[in-house]
Each structure stands twice: as structure tokens, then as C-alpha cells.
Design an enzyme around this catalytic site. Structure first.
Site, short mmCIF file in Angstrom:
data_model
loop_
_atom_site.label_atom_id
_atom_site.label_comp_id
_atom_site.label_asym_id
_atom_site.label_seq_id
_atom_site.Cartn_x
_atom_site.Cartn_y
_atom_site.Cartn_z
CG ASP A 1 37.84 45.85 40.35
OD1 ASP A 1 37.53 45.33 41.43
OD2 ASP A 1 38.93 45.69 39.80
CB CYS B 1 40.16 42.35 38.99
SG CYS B 1 41.74 41.92 39.72
#
Ligand code: CA
Ligand code: CA
Ligand code: CA
Ligand code: CA
Ligand code: CA
Ligand code: CA
Ligand code: CA
Ligand code: CA
Ligand code: CA
Ligand code: CA
Ligand code: CA
Ligand code: CA
Ligand code: CA
Ligand code: CA
Ligand code: CA
Ligand code: CA
Lengths: 153, 153, 153, 153, 153, 153, 153, 153, 153, 153
Positions: G58, G51
Site C-alpha cells: 500500500d 496490506c
């Protein structure tokens, strides 16, 4: 290809559907691991018989588990034996247990069980579960995992 | 076609929905394998009764497993008995257990259990699970496998 | 809580199951987005009627999709209307289409469709699919996604 | 209970399995919504025939969709007609299309399609999909949604 | 049993696995409904070839759909043809399309498509989708419905 | 990447498919948690052998669970060993048990079990379940969870 | 084994994870069926990035479909390119579209689409769907079939 | 981590649940691919509001698809906006469409649709499907794939 | 309709959401089968509370199983009690166990268990499983069968 | 929101991904029900590490069950600890057991087990199952229910 060896008298011949379970020949072959406890499972979703009351077709999904002793169940003769119910009247509970007993009597397994999962009649299907006795110690026997009947939706 | 034989007094007749569970006739027939322990399962996804408080319809999916003794439960009379709740008030917990007890009292099984899976009311469905006692030794009784309620998504 | 507003004459009252579809009152309420084309779907898995020939219970899972015009279908009255078939004879094809037509005639939707997914009889369930005409341009209408009937296995 | 009305000449009688598809009688009944285009679907998971080459049983799951014109297909006669293949030889592709054509020729539907989903032989199942022509405009016909064959694992 | 008739030169003989796709014989038989557009689907989850770079085994699940013209694809020869890739090097994209082209060139269908769903290598499986051109008008061709690869969890 | 360490004599080399199970080399590596009882599971959905009677290909999905003692099974050598059955004749029951015994004899586990889930032949698939003996106390061994065979529909 | 041929400059070498998408080398190889329109699908459930705001990992499941022109996407370089996002910041919407554009710019396909199915953050996952333009006529492109996010229950 | 950039005024601050949808602030951020048509999907299975008639909680699973123009919907503000319905009365049809309209009015997408899948009340759940108009040409928009409501069994 | 009888002090009244679990009134009613051991299961997929640290909403799917003694849990009061967490801070582990203890303390069951299946936070959902002690002998208690969390793909 | 309380030293701070498992700080917090035996389950489908041999990424789905003693595992520190494997080499069997041991050593649970479900490499995924010893009496611990690997089809 499953075990089809000496003892498999119908193997390699074209054999018609037997007229009835009584006349069908069920064969056994020598167990190649007779000193070892294990499970063989046959799944037969193509079973059909006739209703003894109305003469209309019935259908079932059958699953047979067994722990072989000296013998294995010969798979082609099993297919023919099951096909012999095609034009034969049979009640659900009786038929399922009788198939299990016939096989057990031939191959003398250390353990056998049969699950009969019948198609619904009158909105209420019948399932039948039978086994010969105690599963031998340290034998692995998974669930049969057949989906329950749901109706619609 | 399930077991429908002598003792099945309503078989072959057109029989209307009984007015109430009390007046419904539940029949038994002789167990063709009375010397053998096995399980018969009836799955009845078409059950409906009325809420005793509001009079509104309730629905359930019922599954009944039993180990027959001298008797089998006759399937057509089961269908009519279950249909007799159609215009009858019944609480979920009470109704499920009472159906199990009524059947057990008639057929005197070695074991019986009933699962009642009710449709949601107020967002929270109720399931009810009852059995008569200890499963006899070496009887095979698979899970009923009914899906749990999920809500949406 | 679905749309229950002025026009919902049975809302907030305890109302018994109507005697028949003819006497059941189906209500409509004003569409709060009458200038917008969208779809509302009702899923009713708790439908039951009687077989006009044998008097035995039938069951169905119904799904109704519509594009409202001036009116929304009031949900409590829909529930009561569907419950009114409980002791009413109805053929599968006829009943499904007739329910769709009755609703369409009341709420005058821009489009309506109904899927009736009936429980099996004689081993062969019937599904019925009807819609009023052409879906208005640029309206999004997903599949109903009801599982097909499988038998067993 | 599906549509069983005048025209259903076998209804209410106990009728045996016809000897062959040729001698089976397929019946039609008047369509109660003959002015309306809709779809009726029959799902028949209990179909079996014989292999014309080996004489061994074959099994299929059949789904028939049609848009009725003046006639509905009578469901009990459909059941008997499908049962008439029980001791009859039939190739997969030919049989599926022929069933569709026989029904279409009797009921003269605005549209008909049949899906035949055959059990595997030689590890490779055959599915057959036939329809009569163009679906009439604004008729809703969902996917049949039968699961593809997967093998194991 | 699928179509196995004149033209099926390998039928009824015990035939070994062909050495390579080039030497495998693929057979066609007359289409019994040559005046009718319909789809036949073969699902072959038992396909394996070798990686041309590493020599290691590859596996795929193949689904072939076609609209027959004058000829049907003979199913036993298809089985042998697919088995001929067993010890043969083949890239995923190339192999899938080449199988489709070989079949199409033999049976000259009105339409053919093939989906190749390969087992993962390096964590990333490849699927390949090819068809010959435009599906003829008013032919019904459902999705192949093979589950996408998911990884774990 | 699974355990591939000293003892893994084929690791990092390009190794062809062994000619037969007899000539395939199966390797073991030191167990990094030899003082701890735990289970390692290998899932091998890419197994194929030949039918000893007909020479035609057979396919299976294999799952092997074991509780390592001093040794882990080296994963690349397992892959090559399983590939060595590619052109080798093997009966279903015999082959499954023999693979389990070969691995157990090399790595001397505290416990090992193998499930062989074979693709259907003659409509009736065979599953085979074998384990070496008693699972050590306080070892966690989940179900293998392989879906049962269903036929179609 | 997927297409790995001349042009695959990283093939057969041990290559570390590239430092960033910018420095990752994506390769193309000649399309062996350049005169034929077909689809190749890569399914990559093992994608992870960081992120850009919080630096936390992620995860996504990516599916890429394309209709090759002169070039195929080389699969090993795709794996390395996707791995290059491992320590790289990327917003969901931006990242998914940018991967699609990078691949399209290299292989100049007749059509390409990418679906990015991201793991939930804040209880609300994001999916991203992009394609380059119009699918060429008569190309078969099935749904990606990734399951929607459900939450729990 | 989804798009959270300039324009995301609530990002990085701890923000309480807004008192009502009216007071909730919904944010937009610049679309990094404003020259490209693609779809972003938000799946929100954690939605709850109150019934305006009874004050009791309602629950829904919401899925929002849109084709961004100049703006992306900022995900944290979406989460807070949806949370603002927690103690707010809302009818199902109205609420679903109103959420779609509020978002569309802020981000001025080229296209937007919302599916609201509400938990059952009175045994009959409501789903609502709305979209803003015509999907732009050559944009790929998969089904939302939410499972239909089934009841029990 | 579940058991709603004397003791159900809130039944038939319109009752708002209680302000907190402490002020919510949980009711019990007499067990109609107090001499019989059986299980009642409540499935509550509509549970929400607040995070005590951030104040943001949390969601869970709860399943409660119990063996009633003298008392049944009154279902409407359960609904209101669970709704009372709506604006109340609660940690996952603590909250799930505390709900179980509160109910057990009121109805003094022979056995009770609660499963709390929480929606993911930070990518890692928490499930909590608590029971009061030993299940009484010969009581049948099926798995709760809630699907595990999968992420995506 | 899971238990995040005193002892959670990283809570409320923005913390980067730790460089390695060795430097990652795993936190514990006081168990609010320390006098009660129950199970907490963490499901972590977002785990990735590097292959120690090739340096390529590996992925796993992890599920951790434990019966807390004096301490709960703090969830944010678990997330960071798992993320610390991101650029760290780890063998599948070793890594899974080591994670379980590290957690057990910190929180001194009455019982702990970990299931590691790794993505396939070489077509054969590895799953690892470890637990600390005997589950305390009368603790309820459901199956983890992770789907087995299937390959394709
Ligand atoms: Ca089990
Ligand atoms: Ca079980
Ligand atoms: Ca949910
Ligand atoms: Ca669709
Ligand atoms: Ca569709
Ligand atoms: Ca497979
Ligand atoms: Ca479709
Ligand atoms: Ca996954
Ligand atoms: Ca288990
Ligand atoms: Ca079936
Ligand atoms: Ca599709
Ligand atoms: Ca679609
Ligand atoms: Ca149902
Ligand atoms: Ca169980
Ligand atoms: Ca579940
Ligand atoms: Ca279990």
C-alpha cells in the site's frame, strides 16, 4: 543578471522611458558563445501601448526567442524599448511583427521569433506569431507555453 | 486594439447583431506586413447558435489561426459575424467548417485553420478541426492548447 | 437525470426558447427529502443575454446553490428560463440578482445564493454574489470555486 | 455590459485617458437593488503606474469587491480612472489603499475591499489587501483566488 | 516600485550582500496610511542559507504578511537582509521564526506572520508557519496559497 | 539513489561547497548500459549565482538531459559543482551554456542539452536553451515542461 | 537542513531501515522557540506499508502538522520511523491515526494533526484526518492542500 | 488496504454486483480508535445509475466523509453497494442524500457528509451536499476540493 | 447539437440501452463537407463495462478522432452503442481497439484513432491508443491532452 | 480489468511479493489484436526500491508504453514484478532501463519505452527515458505527460 556589458550604453545610468519606439535606443553586446547555436528567450508580461483608433490602453504578454549570431540583445535596453510603446499607438498584428523586425535588424540573429499574446478586446483576443525563417539545424527551441484565453468559468 | 482600418466599413458605427450569417458582413483590411509570413489568432469563447433539430441553444469556444496574404480579417466584423449565429440553426461539424471557409474565401489567406470546441450534449462533446492545406514553410503555429473535456471529478 | 417529476409541466414536451424572462415558466417539484437540510447546486456555463445599451451579446457563467424547503427547482424549466435571456437586455449586477430573486420567490428555499461570473468587457469583468440571508445551521455549502479572471500570460 | 445608466456622464462619449488620478472623474449610478445586500467584483488585470523614485513602469492586477449601498460604481469611469495612473508616480502600498479609499468615498458602499497584486521588483513582489471594515452580516464574499507569485520552476 | 522613502538609508546606493543576518541593516519607512488597517505581503522565492550540520545549501520560498502600524518594511533592505543568510548556517524551524521576529521587532506591526516553505531534504520537506498573535478585527488576510509538496507523478 | 559508484571520488565523504566552478571537481562513473541509447535527466531547481555587475544574487531552475556514452554524470559531484556558483559572478546566457559545455566535456555524451530558467530581473526573465548537436536516432527525449513566466494575475 | 541537534541520537550515523514501527526509534530535540506558538509541517509523499489481509504493498502521502511545546520532532528519525512500515501490515484508518498518536506521545505537542492520503484500492481511495484537540489560540495553520483523487479524464 | 475485518461478511469472497440498492449488503467493522474523533473519507469517482425518466445512464463522482463512532464502514461492501445502482433508476438530489442516509443508519457515525458531483445533463450539472448535523468539536475536516464544472474553453 | 440527419434512424425516438454491443445499432449520416479533410472528435468520459473475470465494473474515458469520408458518425447512436457495454464483459486492450474497429468499419473514415484511458485497477491503470493508419496530408489533429494518472499527493 | 487470460499463471491465486526481481515471474498472454499496431500504456506510481549504497528507500513513478506483437504483458504479474524491487538495491538509471529490457525480452514487442521519474535525492531528481528503437510507422504514441519536478513555491 542578464548580459550587460560593453555595448550596453544605457547600463548603470538612470534612463527615463523613451518618448517613442523610434527614439528608443536598443543595444547589443558581444555574444560570449558566438561559435555555438543556442536560444535565449525574453518573457515580457509588462507590455502596454495605446489603441491608435480610440487612444485607450492595450496590454500584451510578449515572448521573444532568438538564436544569437555575433550579438546578444542587451536586456536593459530591451526593457526601455518596450516601455517606449507606453504612450504610442499600435495595432496588434503590426506592432508585434514590427518589434520582432526591429530587434532582428539590430542583432542579426540566426533566427528570431516573437509571440504577442494580447488582452481581449470585444471578447476576442488576438495572438500574433512571427519568426524570421528556418530554425538552424540542431537548435533546441521549446514551445512558449503561454496559456490560451478562456473567457470565464 | 486590433487592426481596424480602411476597409472596416462597420467600424465606428453602432451595428446591431446581423439576422443571419448570410446577411452578416465580414470585412478585410490591408495587411501591413504583406511581405512577411506570420500567424494571427482570434480566440472567441463567446459563440452560440441554435440546434437545427430541437431549437435549443448550443455553445462553442472557437479559435481561428491564419497566415494573412494581402488581407487581415477585421476584428469587429468578425465579432458581428459570429454573433449572427445567435438565432441560427447549425450542426456542429458543418458550422465549424463553414465559418472557416467563409473567412478563408474573403481574406484569401496563405493558410487558415479553425478549432471548434463545443459544449457537451448527451454527455459527449464534439470538437472539430479544419485547416485549408499546408502551412507555408517556416511559419510558426503553436498548439491552440484548449483543455479537453473531462466530465466531473 | 435531475429531479423531473409532477409539477414539471414542460417535461417530456419539446419547448421552444421563451421570448423573455417574463414569459418563461419556471417550475418546482416536491422535495423528496423535505425534512432534511441539504444543498443542491446548478452550474450553468451557457448563459447569454444582450447589453441594454449597445444590443451586443453578453455571456456569463452562473452557479446557483440552494437549500430546498418544500420544493426543488425543476431543471428543465431552469434551462428554459435561462435561455429566455438570449434576446433580452440585462445589466450584469441587476440581472444576476434578479435571477436569484425569481427562483427564490418560486421555490421558497431555506437559503439561496447565486454567483454570476461575467465575461470581460473593456478589460474588466464583473462578478456578482448574492444570497438570501443566513445559511441554516449545520448545512454544508462548499465554495463555488470558479477561477478568477486573469487576463493573459 | 455592466451598469451604465444615468449618472454615467462619460458614457457613450469617446473620452481620453485622464492626465492624473486627481483629474479623473469617477462616476456612480443608482443601485437597482438598493434594498438588498450583495457583492459586485471588478477584476482589473490591466493596471500600470510609474515608480516615483525611478520613473520606470510598474504593473499590478487589481481586484475590487464591494457591497453597494445607494450607488453602483460606473464601470467605464472606473476604467478611465485606473488608466489615469498610467503616467503617474505611485508607491505600491499607498496606491492600492488610495484607490480603495477614493472609490469608497464616492459610492459610500456598505463594505469595500481591494487586493493589489503587483509584479515583482527585485525578485520580491508586494501584495496589498485593504477593506473598509466589517462585512455586513449574511453577505457572501468569496476569496479573490489570485495565484501567489512563484518565481520559476 | 514599493515604498522606498526617508528612512531607507540604503536606497539608491549599490550595497553588497551583508556578511550575516546580524550585520544586515533592515530599514523601516513611515506608513502613509498609518490610520488604516491593511495588509502588505512580501513573497520571496529566492531565499537560501546553509545547513549548520553539513554546510550544504538549503533553499526556501518565504511569504511575509503584516499589518503595518507606524512603519512599513523597506523593501530593498528586506532583500539585502534575506540575502545575508546566503553563507550563514540556519535550521529550518529556527530560521523562519527568527526572521519573523527580527522584522516584527523593527517595524512593530499590529500583526505579522511568516510562512517558510523549504525544499525537500531526505524526501520530506518542512514548512513553518508563525504569526505574532491575533489578527486585528476587520483586517482581510487571504491564504498564502503556496502549493504543497507533491513528490513525483 | 542515483549512480554513485567507482569514479565517484567525493562519494561518502563530507565535502564543503567548492570555492568556484573552476576548482569544483565533477565526476563520472561507468555507464551500466553503455551499449544502449537512453536519456538521463537531472532537474536542479536550487541554483544560485551572483550578478557580475551588481554582486546581487541570481537564481535559476536548471534541467540537464543527456544520452550517456561510456560515462554517467555522478550526481553528488553535480550537486557540488552547481553549488560552486554560489559566490561566483555569472551572466545568464554565458553561465547556462558554460555549465552544459563543462559537463559535456567531462562525460562525452552522445548528446546533451541544458535549459536554464532564470528568475525575473527588471520584470523580464531570460531562459536559455542549448544542445550539443543532433539527438541520436530513436532516442526518446520528452519536453522539459517547465512553466513559462507569467507575471501576476 | 531541518532541526538535527542534541537528542538526535541517530544523526550522523548510517542507520538501516528499522524492522518494524515498534523497534523504530523516534527522536526529539529541544525547541529553539519554546516560548512561541508556531506550526511545523512535515510532508512525506514516500510512505509504503503492506496490506494485513493480502500482503500486497500500500502507498500513502502523509502530511503532519504540529505546534511544538518543549520538543521538536527530529526529522531523520521521522524518516526512519516511516520507513519502518515498509514490511509491516497496517490498515489505512488505524495506521494513520497510530502514527499521529506515536509522534504526539513522544514530543507532547500543544497540537498535532495528520492527514493520510492513500492510493486507490478497488477504485475508492481512503483519506484519514486526525488531530489531537483544539488548535491553540492565534496559531496559523494553513490547509494541507493535497489534491483530491479524480479517477481519469 | 482499507479496514476489512470481522463484520466484513463479503470479504474474501467473489461477490457479484447486487441487483439493487435494496438488496445490497453494506457492512461495518469495529473502529480500532473508537475513543478518538477522526475523519475517514471515501472518494468514489466510478458511480453510475439510470435516469428514472429516460432509462439512460447517469454518472457521478461521490465523496463521503464521516467521523466514526463504534463502527467503520467496510470498504468492499461500500464498493458493492455503490455498484448496485448500476441498473437502478435514481434522481440526482434524492439518490445522493439517500446514499448518505443509508450509510449513516448502518454505522451510526458521530458525523457524516456526502458530496455528489453529477455529470452534466442539458448543459447544467447538479451537485448535492448533505451532512448529518454538527461536526464534533475539534475534528478536522478539509474541503472535498472537487473541481467545479466549467463547460469548455 | 451534433449532426443528426437522415440515416439517424434512432433520432427522435426514446431508445433503451442496447443489450450488448453486438445488438447496438450504430448509425451514419452524410458528411456535409465530404470534399474537405477535417477532424471530428468525440469525448466520452461516461464509459463503463464489466470485467470478464470478476464481473466487477470497469470505467474508462474514451476519445475518438476521425477524418470523415462520405459519412459522419451519428452522435446519438454512438451514445447508445457505448452504453451497450454497461453489462458486457470486456478486456481493456481488446475493448478499446474493438470499439475503434467497429466505428471505422461503419463510417469508412479516411483516418480514425481512439484513446482509451481506463481507471486504475491494482494501482496500475492501462491506457490504449490505436489508429487506422496514416493521417491524410495536411489534416490538423491536436493531441487528446488527457491527463496522465498520478496516484496521490 | 486488463488482459488476464491463458498464460496468466498467477491469476486468481493469492501471490506474495517475490523476493527479488530475479525470482519474480513476469507473464504474457496472447494479443487479441495481433494483426493490428496499437499502444498499451501501464502507469505505475507505486514503485519503490532500495539505494544500493545507503540501503534507504527510493521511490519512482514509472510509465511503460509498448506496441504488442504476439503478446500482451499480463498486468497482475507486472504488479508483482514491480513489487519485487521493494527490498532490492537498484541505481536509478540502471534500474529503469533494466525493467524495460526485462519486459521487452519476455513479450517481444514491436516497440517499447519506459519513463522513470524518480523522487528527489540531494535536491536533484533523476528521470530516465529509454525506448527499444523506432516506433513502427503509423502508430500513435502520445506524450507521457508526467509533470516535471519543481522544488517549492
Ligand atoms: Ca513541445
Ligand atoms: Ca506544441
Ligand atoms: Ca472523472
Ligand atoms: Ca472552502
Ligand atoms: Ca474560501
Ligand atoms: Ca521554485
Ligand atoms: Ca481562503
Ligand atoms: Ca505521487
Ligand atoms: Ca511533447
Ligand atoms: Ca497577467
Ligand atoms: Ca484556507
Ligand atoms: Ca479550506
Ligand atoms: Ca468557458
Ligand atoms: Ca501538440
Ligand atoms: Ca485531460
Ligand atoms: Ca505530443
Amino acid at each position: 543578471m542578464a548580459a550587460e556589458k560593453p555595448g550596453a550604453t544605457q547600463l548603470g545610468k538612470q534612463v527615463g522611458i523613451p518618448d517613442s519606439p523610434e527614439t528608443a535606443q536598443l543595444d547589443r553586446v558581444a555574444n560570449p558563445h558566438a561559435d555555438t547555436d543556442y536560444v535565449a528567450r525574453f518573457t515580457a508580461p509588462e507590455f502596454t501601448s495605446l489603441c491608435p483608433v480610440t487612444g485607450q490602453p492595450d496590454f500584451a504578454h510578449l515572448v521573444i526567442d532568438y538564436v544569437p549570431g555575433a550579438w546578444l540583445l542587451e536586456s536593459k535596453s530591451l526593457k526601455l524599448y518596450l516601455a517606449s510603446f507606453r504612450n504610442h499607438g499600435a495595432f496588434h498584428e503590426d506592432c508585434t511583427v514590427a518589434i520582432g523586425k526591429r530587434i532582428a535588424s539590430l542583432i542579426e540573429p540566426k533566427f528570431l521569433r516573437i509571440g504577442g499574446y494580447w488582452y481581449p478586446r470585444g471578447g476576442i483576443p488576438i495572438d500574433v506569431f512571427w519568426q524570421t525563417g528556418t530554425l538552424p539545424k540542431d537548435v533546441w527551441l521549446p514551445d512558449q507555453g503561454v496559456q490560451p484565453y478562456r473567457g470565464r468559468g
